[in-house]
Scaffold this motif. Structure first.
Motif, short mmCIF file in Angstrom:
data_model
loop_
_atom_site.label_atom_id
_atom_site.label_comp_id
_atom_site.label_asym_id
_atom_site.label_seq_id
_atom_site.Cartn_x
_atom_site.Cartn_y
_atom_site.Cartn_z
N PHE A 16 51.67 42.42 49.25
CA PHE A 16 52.88 42.09 48.83
C PHE A 16 53.59 41.01 49.59
N ASP A 17 54.61 40.36 48.85
CA ASP A 17 55.41 39.30 49.62
C ASP A 17 56.88 39.66 49.56
N GLU A 18 57.18 40.33 50.60
CA GLU A 18 58.56 40.67 50.87
C GLU A 18 59.73 39.58 50.21
N ASP A 19 59.43 38.39 50.78
CA ASP A 19 60.34 37.45 50.53
C ASP A 19 60.62 37.21 48.91
N LYS A 20 59.59 37.25 48.10
CA LYS A 20 59.55 36.92 46.57
C LYS A 20 59.79 38.48 45.81
N ASP A 21 59.47 39.41 46.31
CA ASP A 21 59.86 40.82 45.85
C ASP A 21 58.47 40.84 44.83
N ILE A 22 57.54 40.33 44.92
CA ILE A 22 56.18 40.42 44.34
C ILE A 22 55.05 41.24 45.05
N ALA A 23 54.52 42.43 44.39
CA ALA A 23 53.37 42.95 45.12
C ALA A 23 52.16 42.72 43.92
N VAL A 24 50.86 43.12 44.60
CA VAL A 24 49.57 43.20 43.93
C VAL A 24 49.14 44.48 43.96
N LEU A 25 49.04 45.49 42.84
CA LEU A 25 48.49 46.57 43.03
C LEU A 25 46.87 46.68 42.17
N HIS A 26 46.15 47.63 42.96
CA HIS A 26 45.06 47.91 42.43
C HIS A 26 44.80 49.27 41.74
N VAL A 27 44.55 49.28 40.28
CA VAL A 27 44.71 50.40 39.46
C VAL A 27 43.33 50.68 38.94
N PRO A 28 42.96 51.84 39.55
CA PRO A 28 41.34 52.22 39.14
C PRO A 28 41.33 52.89 37.91
N LYS A 29 41.48 51.91 36.81
CA LYS A 29 41.43 52.63 35.36
C LYS A 29 40.60 51.81 34.44
N LYS A 30 39.75 51.95 33.92
CA LYS A 30 38.84 51.05 33.17
C LYS A 30 39.63 50.80 31.58
N ASN A 31 39.23 49.57 31.19
CA ASN A 31 39.30 49.13 29.73
C ASN A 31 40.58 48.99 29.60
N LEU A 32 41.44 48.44 30.86
CA LEU A 32 42.77 47.96 30.71
C LEU A 32 43.01 46.61 30.10
N ARG A 33 43.83 46.13 29.31
CA ARG A 33 44.02 44.96 28.60
C ARG A 33 45.15 44.25 29.12
N PRO A 34 44.89 43.00 29.78
CA PRO A 34 46.01 42.40 30.41
C PRO A 34 46.98 41.58 29.31
N LEU A 35 48.17 41.24 29.40
CA LEU A 35 48.97 40.69 28.56
C LEU A 35 48.65 39.32 28.38
N SER A 36 48.76 38.62 27.38
CA SER A 36 48.42 36.89 27.45
C SER A 36 49.58 36.43 28.02
N HIS A 37 49.37 35.15 28.64
CA HIS A 37 50.34 34.63 29.28
C HIS A 37 51.05 33.17 28.40
N GLY A 38 52.43 33.37 28.76
CA GLY A 38 52.94 32.38 27.94
C GLY A 38 53.49 31.21 28.93
N ASP A 39 53.81 30.24 28.53
CA ASP A 39 54.14 28.83 29.42
C ASP A 39 55.61 29.06 29.72
N SER A 40 55.95 29.53 31.04
CA SER A 40 57.37 29.68 31.43
C SER A 40 58.19 28.26 31.72
N SER A 41 57.12 27.42 31.83
CA SER A 41 57.88 26.04 32.04
C SER A 41 58.44 25.43 30.82
#
Length: 282
Positions: A16-41
């Protein structure tokens, strides 16, 4: 972690990055589908968005519609490291439980992560939401998953004074950044920069060094300072212009001084100094 189908599993906090309030989690579950990424710029005011979150911490998978009210909003937040994020502001109804939720565009593409909500007096059902742009989230996550999980940023080694001290300085008609601490192990401390403190039971300020510019660029508040520093490099020597003085009440004319400080890596300094620097140290 609870999913939409009500199944649950234990997640592991990876980094995790405390300064930016962002963390990475490992989720042990199969067949998860990630969201498509849009262009925030490429976001524009008025774009339709949907916030997906756990409203009030009681209503998971809630979707609320709205528009992008502002792109690149400066928000007065703590810790100071989050100030530089240039948030996406949306009027999609959000509450305290919305933090960490997804902000998606009209095509269902992820464009940001909700990080904080500001309540409004006129809307009891929620407040204005601010999201970290996706490009900023991706950049931090990439750093967390590489380089031994350390997000490297140039570090001055001062404890930001915060809202209370800033407000007091504004009432005194003073500009610049005051700080409450400069530990001797840090770059600023080794140059013997003097922090501001309270005296006489907190009724009076004993002014230390007030940073007014960095490398010739004017600094009027903490947001100015951190943005300048984030555009610097580790091991770069920066020039600080400061005013210093005693108690403002005694009306002594502040002295001006110039100090050259070599910026260091915050994570490496934590290792060598054997201490953890809080999120409000910059």
């Amino acid at each position: 972690v609870t999913f939409h189908d009500k199944s649950k599993c234990k997640a592991l906090l990876v980094r995790f990055d405390e300064d930016k309030d962002i963390a990475v989690l490992h989720v042990p579950k199969k067949n998860l589908r990630p969201l498509s990424h849009g262009d925030s710029s490429k976001l524009q005011h008025g774009d339709k968005v949907t916030a997906i979150s756990n409203l009030y911490g009681m209503y998971p998978s809630s979707c609320t519609d709205g528009i992008i009210s502002f792109v690149g909003r400066d928000v007065d937040v703590e810790p100071i490291g989050q100030k530089s994020q240039k948030f996406i502001q949306t009027n999609a109804a959000s509450t305290k439980g919305s933090s960490g939720g997804a902000l998606v565009n009209q095509f269902g593409e992820l464009i940001g992560m909700i990080t904080r909500v500001q309540k409004t007096f006129s809307d009891a059902s929620g407040g204005v939401a601010f999201a970290i742009p996706l490009d900023r989230v991706v950049d931090v996550v990439h750093q967390l998953l590489s380089n031994d999980g350390k997000v490297e940023r140039p570090f001055l080694g001062i404890l930001y004074g915060g809202r209370e001290l800033r407000v007091k300085m504004e009432k005194l008609g003073m500009k610049g950044v005051a700080f409450k601490d400069a530990p001797k192990e840090g770059p600023a401390g080794r140059k013997k920069l003097v922090p501001t403190s309270y005296i006489r039971g907190g009724k009076e300020l004993k002014l230390g060094d007030i940073i007014t510019s960095v490398n010739g660029k004017e600094v009027t508040n903490g947001l100015d300072l951190i943005r300048i520093l984030e555009n610097c490099k580790i091991d770069e020597e920066v020039t600080l212009e400061m005013t210093s003085g005693s108690s403002k009440k005694r009306k002594r004319r502040p002295n001006k001084k110039t100090v050259h400080v070599k910026l260091e890596s915050k994570s490496k300094l934590e290792e060598t100094a054997g201490r953890k620097w809080g999120a409000n140290y910059i």
